[in-house]
Design an enzyme around this catalytic site. Structure first.
Site, PDB file in Angstrom:
ATOM      1  N   ASP A 114      -6.650  28.685  11.670  1.00  0.00           N
ATOM      2  CA  ASP A 114      -8.119  28.715  11.619  1.00  0.00           C
ATOM      3  C   ASP A 114      -8.710  28.446  12.996  1.00  0.00           C
ATOM      4  O   ASP A 114      -8.533  27.359  13.554  1.00  0.00           O
ATOM      5  CB  ASP A 114      -8.624  27.625  10.655  1.00  0.00           C
ATOM      6  CG  ASP A 114      -8.395  27.988   9.204  1.00  0.00           C
ATOM      7  OD1 ASP A 114      -8.833  29.083   8.790  1.00  0.00           O
ATOM      8  OD2 ASP A 114      -7.776  27.193   8.485  1.00  0.00           O
ATOM      9  N   ASP A 127      -9.111  31.982   0.299  1.00  0.00           N
ATOM     10  CA  ASP A 127      -9.023  30.892   1.284  1.00  0.00           C
ATOM     11  C   ASP A 127     -10.046  29.777   1.017  1.00  0.00           C
ATOM     12  O   ASP A 127     -11.245  29.995   1.118  1.00  0.00           O
ATOM     13  CB  ASP A 127      -9.255  31.484   2.688  1.00  0.00           C
ATOM     14  CG  ASP A 127      -9.095  30.451   3.792  1.00  0.00           C
ATOM     15  OD1 ASP A 127      -8.660  29.325   3.520  1.00  0.00           O
ATOM     16  OD2 ASP A 127      -9.418  30.796   4.958  1.00  0.00           O
TER      17      ASP A 127
HETATM   18  C1  DX5 Z   1     -11.972  26.779   6.013  1.00  0.00           C
HETATM   19  C2  DX5 Z   1     -10.666  27.389   6.454  1.00  0.00           C
HETATM   20  C3  DX5 Z   1      -9.557  27.229   5.466  1.00  0.00           C
HETATM   21  C4  DX5 Z   1      -9.107  25.805   5.261  1.00  0.00           C
HETATM   22  C5  DX5 Z   1      -8.210  25.672   4.065  1.00  0.00           C
HETATM   23  O1  DX5 Z   1     -12.931  27.073   6.951  1.00  0.00           O
HETATM   24  O2  DX5 Z   1     -10.840  28.775   6.685  1.00  0.00           O
HETATM   25  O3  DX5 Z   1      -8.456  28.049   5.839  1.00  0.00           O
HETATM   26  O4  DX5 Z   1      -8.421  25.318   6.405  1.00  0.00           O
HETATM   27  O5  DX5 Z   1      -8.005  24.319   3.793  1.00  0.00           O
HETATM   28  P1  DX5 Z   1      -8.173  23.705   2.300  1.00  0.00           P
HETATM   29  O6  DX5 Z   1      -7.096  24.344   1.490  1.00  0.00           O
HETATM   30  O7  DX5 Z   1      -8.006  22.254   2.504  1.00  0.00           O
HETATM   31  O8  DX5 Z   1      -9.526  24.100   1.808  1.00  0.00           O
HETATM   32 ZN    ZN Z   2      -9.073  30.031   6.975  1.00  0.00          ZN
END
Ligand code: DX5
Ligand code: ZN
Length: 213
Positions: free
Chosen positions: A40, A182
């Site tokens: 990310d 996601d």
């Molecule tokens: C949010 C990101 C996600 C996040 C996922 O902006 O794009 O990829 O890191 O993490 P969790 O599973 O904790 O929501």
């Molecule tokens: Zn992400």
């Protein structure tokens, strides 16, 4: 993947791991038999948070070359960073947000089409799916779509339930797309997403909590 029965492919998001222990986190990702890693990238403008940059992606490539690197660009001007992410850090798939300013989006897509890199769109929870119809031409030339199930910017948020309905609609409009969901996904959501035929899910906090890194 015996710990996550009947789920889509799990793609751990490194951003949710302890930043002082990324190496251990990557080892856990491999131990669990994951084939891909989600990276990310946040610039503090497109989303209200800053994560890491191309040097971390390059370090991941060096440490675990066999993990497929998917880079989720939550940045205002993705094109500015292509050189760093594609050439220098070895990103293997890029996701750019469909919510970029239209002129930026057009330029970004044109640039991506001229590069030998796999890419797809990321779509925020509040973006009407009709918007995707506007870009139907581009979408039909991509294979993957990252559908956000939280508002981007932070890990550890709660899964937005409306996502299930959006998936069904997306499947009807763009049956060729491989969907990756996601945000906010735990085992329970992953199992339900599997029932909907979703191919893969990004799992951040839930994954690293489970493997205790
Ligand atoms: C949010 C990101 C996600 C996040 C996922 O902006 O794009 O990829 O890191 O993490 P969790 O599973 O904790 O929501
Ligand atoms: Zn992400």
């Amino acid at each position: 993947m015996t710990d996550f029965p009947k789920t889509p492919e799990i793609i751990p998001s490194l951003f949710a791991a302890d930043p002082l222990h990324y190496c251990e986190a990557l080892k856990a990702v491999e131990r669990f038999g994951c084939r891909r890693i989600h990276l990310d990238i946040m610039d503090g403008h497109f989303v209200p948070n800053i994560s890491f940059g191309a040097s971390v992606v390059a370090a991941v490539a060096k440490e675990c070359p066999q993990l497929f690197r998917e880079v989720h660009l939550m940045v205002q001007n993705p094109q500015q960073h292509f050189e760093a992410f594609i050439k220098k850090s070895g990103a293997q798939r890029l996701f750019i947000h469909i919510e970029l300013a239209p002129e930026v989006l057009e330029e970004t897509v044109r640039c991506l089409q001229s590069k030998a890199v796999d890419w797809g769109f990321a779509v925020n929870p509040e973006t009407p799916l009709e918007t995707l119809q506007v870009y139907k031409g581009w979408i039909s030339n991509t294979q993957h779509l990252l559908l956000m199930s939280v508002h981007p910017g932070f890990c550890g948020q709660t899964f937005i339930e409306e996502t299930y309905e959006r998936i069904k609609e997306l499947r009807e409009c763009f049956p060729h797309l491989k969907l990756c969901i996601d945000g906010g996904i735990r085992t329970l959501e992953a199992q339900r997403l599997h029932e909907l035929g979703v191919e893969s899910v990004v799992m951040g906090s839930a994954f690293f909590k489970k493997v205790s890194v």
